[in-house]
Design a protein around this motif. Structure first.
Motif: not given
Lengths: 608, 189
Positions: A258-261, A264, A269-271, A281, A352
């Motif tokens: 769940r961590d954006l970084h 990525e 594609q998390l979001n 971001k 996360s």
């Protein structure tokens, strides 16, 4: 024909609509545009539908109007090309046009090609009229034709006000974008240059920079790879370990997170909503409740379940997807081997999740936690608790410091608010219970100060040992339950100073050499005072402080700001009083009491 | 083909419908030799002008490359197909003030640019001027480049054509001139 002076010679035969004057003529055109619907459609000669005719003319007029103010390129019958700002068109008749600031781009009249350097520029014509029978085409690039007139205005405003850096620095005059030609190597280029850097570690073939350097320049290399990296134990079981490591790595990298970084990096594609700009971001500081928690519960449950399943293969079949080839040790090791992979798989996930735990009320967490710990504790395996908590540590720099709690009972770990704190607890438990700890480099992922310290304390040289088992724990080291919750185990013990003055930060800079300068206070009576190391030696001295009398004693006084904040000067007498008063009740001080200048000394803050 | 007349060489395909109906896609060739593909946005047979959107497919959005073509000068036309997308909505209106402002701005910019253009100078001279103008304040004075209002660079704009100004300024201009010339040669403008 009535021509304005200064107009170029291309007089139009039907000149009257133009020459009346730019404004009025333009008005005529524009008014036409306004009253598009009322335009009479009267050409019935080719039998086209009346509506089409009307529409066509309207469309034409509209589009022509849109071009006003736009930079256009006009091709003439004779091949000349002019570039200028579209000013007007004769929409009532034949659509001859007028340009402003028109300049010749290509001269159709030229026969042959003149050398560029000889081509002489002419200044642009202020107003340039082109009759329709010479007009071949008018090219308008990126013309805005929205049906809503607003955008026209908006655009022009925007272009007037906003100047981006690139537009400011863009130079329209110098060569931009010259013709690029692909590079063709000469014959003597070594072939296979593409592969030279593919495998730098293959000493056998390919590029060995050290050899080349030595041969070219006679430089003898003292490079030893192992100075810079951990030496791998390549022993008997190397292959298995490698395989396992690969598998673990793959699983980790394939995990959801769940961590954006992290997402990525892994290409997830998390979001779902992609309106996250670069700033949020990569550079914005996330607020505490940054994560979208809507889907949290379900996911967490699933995760827990899967973790449980994987971890505690006893209840459900252990989902060891890849066969572990080790046969040396027994089941225990097999479990160990598989667990970490599984656990590592979930590391980031849990991480996360744990982040969210940390951020949201622990109430949620507790209920979930309780499902796990019971079984986890009973098993001597790395529980999902440990999973959750381990990686969580790596992420929670914010909670790193608070993560350690001195609870003795692992069961209580679940109760801790903020996942971070529980992390340490149960990690400690697991550590003790686990017989082997993997020396995987996962330890490096935990950058917390305590982590490294602990690992160094408990596991000397974990990185070199190739122990299967629970990898993330290695970094945690042995958090024994007996370890207390101090953040800085090496810090001096805190002793309460009842007379400590409360810290009031002032704008004054701290003294340049606060503590050490205490030695400047060499009083006349040295012996008894010198026992107190941190004390200003002048502390116990009779009130001789008023500076003017004591020049001889206070060499430091020459730069008074070293000791007193600038605004402390007037306070001096009263500080002195304080000192005097404070002296008696505190005969023995281990720590520096707040002497006159000290309270204002930000440096002092750390001590108390 | 009679340029002043109206006949256009037509190659009308099967189901073209009306000539230059909205949405028709054509490949157009002009008497200037220019060729392009475009979609008809508007057409009026009286002045015989067509407005095409360049390309074979409509570009989404409101910004299009348009060509207003005098149909009298079309030498070749082949019908490629039709698109149903509405290129222009029926009820359109324009913001006149916005357009006027846009034009005024454009004219101002063009005038400023014109200032930078030398009159009756070669393109080489102009590129030297442009290069100098990147770092030095330059202006044209007839066919001389006036740098910092003191140093004058005469034709043919070599290092020995630099006159005037203080020594420091003079040398600086010389140096910049040399370097810019070298750079221009290197990149072969």
């Amino acid at each position: 024909m009535n021509m304005q002076p200064g107009l170029p010679s291309k007089a139009s035969t039907n000149g009257s609509p133009y020459i009346r004057g730019g404004e009025r003529e333009r008005e005529g055109v524009l008014n036409k545009a306004k009253s598009i619907k009322s335009h009479p459609a009267n050409a019935a000669s080719n039998g086209e539908a009346g509506s089409l005719k009307g529409d066509s003319r309207d469309g034409l007029v509209y589009l022509t109007t849109c071009k006003i103010g736009h930079l256009v390129e006009v091709h003439l019958k004779n091949g000349s090309v002019y570039s200028g700002i579209f000013h007007a068109a004769d929409v009532e008749k034949d659509f001859g046009i007028i340009l402003k600031m028109a300049s010749l781009i290509k001269d159709g009249g030229l026969r042959g090609h003149k050398a560029r350097s000889e081509f002489v520029r002419k200044p642009p014509s202020k107003t340039f009229i082109i009759p329709a029978d010479e007009l071949v085409q008018v090219i308008a690039k990126d013309l805005s034709i929205s049906s809503d007139g607003m955008s026209n205005a908006v655009q022009s405003e925007k272009s007037g006000e906003l100047l981006t850096d690139s537009s400011i620095s863009k130079s329209f005059h110098t060569d931009q974008g010259r013709e690029l030609k692909p590079w063709i190597p000469d014959g003597d280029v070594p072939q296979g240059l593409d592969n030279v850097f593919d495998d730098p570690w293959k000493r056998g073939r390919g590029w060995d920079q050290f050899k080349v350097n030595e041969s070219l320049f006679g430089v003898k290399s003292t490079f030893d790879e192992e100075i810079y990296t951990t030496k791998l134990d390549r022993g008997i079981r190397t292959r298995e370990m490698e395989e396992r490591a690969q598998r673990i790595a793959r699983e980790i990298e394939g995990e959801n997170t769940r961590d954006l970084h992290v997402a990525e990096e892994r290409g997830f594609q998390l979001n779902e909503k992609f309106d996250i700009d670069e700033e949020s971001k990569y550079s914005a500081v996330l607020p505490a409740d940054a994560f979208d928690d809507s889907g949290f519960d379900e996911e967490d449950d699933e995760l827990l379940d899967t973790c449980n399943d994987e971890t505690f293969g006893g209840s459900s079949t252990s989902t060891v997807q890849k066969p572990v080839s080790s046969s040396g040790k027994g089941y225990g090791e097999l479990r160990d081997a598989s667990q970490p992979s599984r656990n590592n798989t979930n590391v980031d996930q849990m991480c996360s999740i744990s982040d969210d735990h940390a951020q949201h009320l622990p109430s949620e967490q507790r209920s979930k936690d309780f499902t796990a710990p019971g079984s986890s504790i009973s098993e001597s395996q790395m529980g999902e608790r440990r999973n959750k908590n381990n990686p969580e540590f790596s992420h929670s720099n914010r909670s790193a410091e608070e993560s350690v709690s001195g609870h003795g009972d692992s069961k209580e770990g679940a109760k801790l608010g903020g996942g971070g704190t529980s992390a340490w607890k149960t990690v400690a438990e697991k550590e003790r219970q686990v017989s082997e700890v993997s020396g995987k480099p996962k330890s490096e992922s935990f950058t917390g100060q305590s982590a490294s310290r602990r690992s160094s304390e408990s596991r000397p040289g974990p990185s070199t040992s190739s122990r299967p088992g629970l990898s993330p724990s290695s970094s945690i080291g042995s958090l024994s339950s007996s370890e207390k919750s101090t953040l800085n185990p090496n810090a001096k013990e805190f002793k309460l100073n009842p007379n400590a003055k409360s810290f009031k930060p002032t704008a004054a800079a701290r003294p340049q050499s606060p503590m050490a300068d205490a030695s400047f206070y060499y009083p006349a009576a040295p012996a008894p005072v010198q026992q107190m190391p941190g004390m200003p030696l002048g502390y116990g001295i009779q009130p001789q402080y008023p500076g003017q009398q004591q020049m001889i004693y206070y060499p430091g006084h020459q730069h008074p700001q070293a000791f007193y904040p600038p605004n402390a000067q007037p306070q001096f007498p009263q500080q002195q009083q304080q000192m005097m008063m404070g002296r008696q009740p505190r005969p023995q001080m281990v720590y520096m009491p707040p002497p006159p200048y000290q309270p204002d000394n930000p440096y002092n803050q750390g001590r108390e | 083909m009679d340029p002043a007349g109206a006949s256009v060489a037509n190659v009308i395909g099967g189901s073209e419908g009306e000539k230059f109906a909205k949405g028709n896609i054509y490949s157009v060739k002009l008497i200037t030799g220019d060729e392009f593909r475009g979609i008809v946005m508007a057409y009026d047979p009286i002045p015989n002008f067509v407005v095409f959107e360049e390309g074979s497919k409509p570009r989404p959005g409101h910004s299009k490359n348009t060509r207003m073509v005098n149909a009298s000068f079309i030498t070749g036309l082949s019908y490629l197909g039709k698109t149903e997308e509405p290129l222009l909505r029926d009820s359109c209106w324009v913001n006149l003030d916005g357009l006027r402002a846009k034009e005024a701005l454009a004219v101002r910019q063009a005038e400023a640019d014109a200032e930078r253009m030398g009159v009756g100078v070669t393109a080489e001279a102009q590129s030297i001027f442009d290069a100098l103008s990147k770092t030095l304040p330059v202006q044209w004075e007839k066919s001389d480049i006036l740098v910092m209002k003191e140093v004058r660079v005469r034709s043919p704009y070599l290092s020995d054509c630099v006159f005037g100004g203080t020594d420091a300024a003079n040398n600086r201009v010389k140096k910049v001139l040399e370097l810019e010339r070298r750079r221009l040669q290197l990149f072969g403008t």
